[in-house]
Motif scaffolding. Sequence first.
Motif, PDB file in Angstrom:
ATOM      1  N   UNK A  40       0.829  -1.205   0.000  1.00 27.64           N
ATOM      2  CA  UNK A  40       0.000   0.000   0.000  1.00 27.64           C
ATOM      3  C   UNK A  40       0.866   1.258   0.000  1.00 27.64           C
ATOM      4  N   UNK A  41       1.944   1.237   0.761  1.00 27.79           N
ATOM      5  CA  UNK A  41       2.874   2.372   0.768  1.00 27.79           C
ATOM      6  C   UNK A  41       3.445   2.598  -0.624  1.00 27.79           C
ATOM      7  N   UNK A  42       3.896   1.529  -1.262  1.00 24.41           N
ATOM      8  CA  UNK A  42       4.512   1.651  -2.582  1.00 24.41           C
ATOM      9  C   UNK A  42       3.502   2.124  -3.623  1.00 24.41           C
ATOM     10  N   UNK A  43       2.270   1.649  -3.508  1.00 29.62           N
ATOM     11  CA  UNK A  43       1.231   2.065  -4.452  1.00 29.62           C
ATOM     12  C   UNK A  43       0.912   3.549  -4.310  1.00 29.62           C
ATOM     13  N   UNK A  44       1.071   4.074  -3.090  1.00 31.98           N
ATOM     14  CA  UNK A  44       0.763   5.478  -2.823  1.00 31.98           C
ATOM     15  C   UNK A  44       1.948   6.401  -3.090  1.00 31.98           C
ATOM     16  N   UNK A  45       3.097   5.838  -3.441  1.00 28.06           N
ATOM     17  CA  UNK A  45       4.318   6.633  -3.600  1.00 28.06           C
ATOM     18  C   UNK A  45       4.312   7.410  -4.913  1.00 28.06           C
ATOM     19  N   UNK A  46       4.657   8.672  -4.815  1.00 23.95           N
ATOM     20  CA  UNK A  46       4.762   9.548  -5.985  1.00 23.95           C
ATOM     21  C   UNK A  46       6.208  10.024  -6.089  1.00 23.95           C
ATOM     22  N   UNK A  47       6.848   9.880  -7.253  1.00 21.70           N
ATOM     23  CA  UNK A  47       8.240  10.328  -7.380  1.00 21.70           C
ATOM     24  C   UNK A  47       8.351  11.847  -7.395  1.00 21.70           C
ATOM     25  N   UNK A  48       9.420  12.341  -6.777  1.00 20.21           N
ATOM     26  CA  UNK A  48       9.705  13.771  -6.745  1.00 20.21           C
ATOM     27  C   UNK A  48      11.132  14.000  -7.224  1.00 20.21           C
ATOM     28  N   UNK A  49      11.361  15.112  -7.895  1.00 20.99           N
ATOM     29  CA  UNK A  49      12.714  15.557  -8.216  1.00 20.99           C
ATOM     30  C   UNK A  49      12.939  16.869  -7.485  1.00 20.99           C
ATOM     31  N   UNK A  50      14.022  16.944  -6.724  1.00 22.68           N
ATOM     32  CA  UNK A  50      14.273  18.078  -5.846  1.00 22.68           C
ATOM     33  C   UNK A  50      15.518  18.830  -6.287  1.00 22.68           C
ATOM     34  N   UNK A  51      15.435  20.140  -6.217  1.00 26.80           N
ATOM     35  CA  UNK A  51      16.553  21.015  -6.584  1.00 26.80           C
ATOM     36  C   UNK A  51      17.507  21.112  -5.398  1.00 26.80           C
ATOM     37  N   UNK A  52      18.716  20.606  -5.584  1.00 23.97           N
ATOM     38  CA  UNK A  52      19.711  20.635  -4.509  1.00 23.97           C
ATOM     39  C   UNK A  52      20.744  21.730  -4.718  1.00 23.97           C
ATOM     40  N   UNK A  53      20.490  22.652  -5.634  1.00 28.18           N
ATOM     41  CA  UNK A  53      21.377  23.777  -5.866  1.00 28.18           C
ATOM     42  C   UNK A  53      22.538  23.442  -6.782  1.00 28.18           C
ATOM     43  N   UNK A  54      23.106  24.472  -7.412  1.00 23.59           N
ATOM     44  CA  UNK A  54      24.274  24.333  -8.289  1.00 23.59           C
ATOM     45  C   UNK A  54      24.053  23.300  -9.394  1.00 23.59           C
ATOM     46  N   UNK A  55      22.816  23.170  -9.857  1.00 21.75           N
ATOM     47  CA  UNK A  55      22.503  22.239 -10.927  1.00 21.75           C
ATOM     48  C   UNK A  55      22.338  20.795 -10.485  1.00 21.75           C
ATOM     49  N   UNK A  56      22.434  20.542  -9.191  1.00 20.01           N
ATOM     50  CA  UNK A  56      22.319  19.175  -8.654  1.00 20.01           C
ATOM     51  C   UNK A  56      20.852  18.859  -8.386  1.00 20.01           C
ATOM     52  N   UNK A  57      20.463  17.644  -8.717  1.00 21.86           N
ATOM     53  CA  UNK A  57      19.098  17.188  -8.435  1.00 21.86           C
ATOM     54  C   UNK A  57      19.153  15.888  -7.645  1.00 21.86           C
ATOM     55  N   UNK A  58      18.249  15.762  -6.688  1.00 22.12           N
ATOM     56  CA  UNK A  58      18.064  14.516  -5.963  1.00 22.12           C
ATOM     57  C   UNK A  58      16.628  14.063  -6.178  1.00 22.12           C
TER      58      UNK A  58
END
Length: 326
Positions: A40-58
């Motif tokens: 259920x947790x995995x089914x509810x999971x939505x991917x996010x891309x986060x700005x970590x500064x200096x062009x880095x993304x997590x």
Amino acid sequence: MRTPSLPRPSVPRWLTNGKVHTVVGGLPLRTTWVRRRAAALLAASVPLTLDAGAGVRLNAFRSAGEGGARVVLIHGWEGDAHSRYLLSTADALHRAGHEVVRLQLRDHGENHALNEGPFLGSEHGEVLRALADLQRQLPAQCTCVVGYSLGGNFAVRLAVHAPAAALDLRAVLAICPPVRPRDAARAISQSVVYNRYFSMRWKRSIRKKIAAFPSWRAHRWLLDIDDIIAMHDAFVPVFTDFANTDAYFESYALTAEHVPSVSCPTDLLLAADDPICPVSSLPVLARPPGLSTTLVPHGGHCAFLDSAWLTSWMDDHVCNWVAAHV
């Protein structure tokens, strides 16, 4: 706010050896069971891309809650957002109604193509900025951070530097963090099993970088080294500005130099029989107001099993810990 008291589980006698406890905690059977339970947790999971500064993304995976706290979980080195210990805790938190964000460090999971530069244990700043971006994108009234192993080391450093990034943290829990990373690397290097495991995982990451970025083909020579310390000795001069491997490791040790204060209640939970992050490092641990340490006799490295069914009492403890800080 007081940390909830720890349970006193009856650990089976065959789990009182820390090495056995750690290996059993990672058995494929447990992984399968945890992933089924966390459906259920995995089914509810939505991917996010986060700005970590200096062009880095997590990247991260968010599972919305039902009015509880936001809990950010950070995995250990060469783990990921789907590691069994992380999923087990995430599932328990989600069932308790909390919003769960499983953050992935750079070059972990399948995010190697997001950034050309490599993962560095010293780079807590990009994690700090990524969580600040999460806070801007999706404001939350209460954010707690729980980190396992190297993720716990990152979590403590977030507690130190959160005000500088305007990151509002309610509390931090670090489970089995390497207090002095050099000691953890040596413990890994001295074990045939752990050295093989981590060197193979790191080489797998390097292969993913080579597949994503042609410039990484020049670093294929790293794949010819089999010892974790030797790999760092070769890696550090090429990819960092540190003079040597010891200086690199010491840059993120949890000593008074690097942890002069914490901005929120910060709890460390360690096992005396942890074979990877040895408690012999504890004498150098910083002791600022607001930082507390609990040492339990058995748990191995990030396992904390309490039955032959391979259940972990850590899941309930983390839920109780979060509830105490909401």
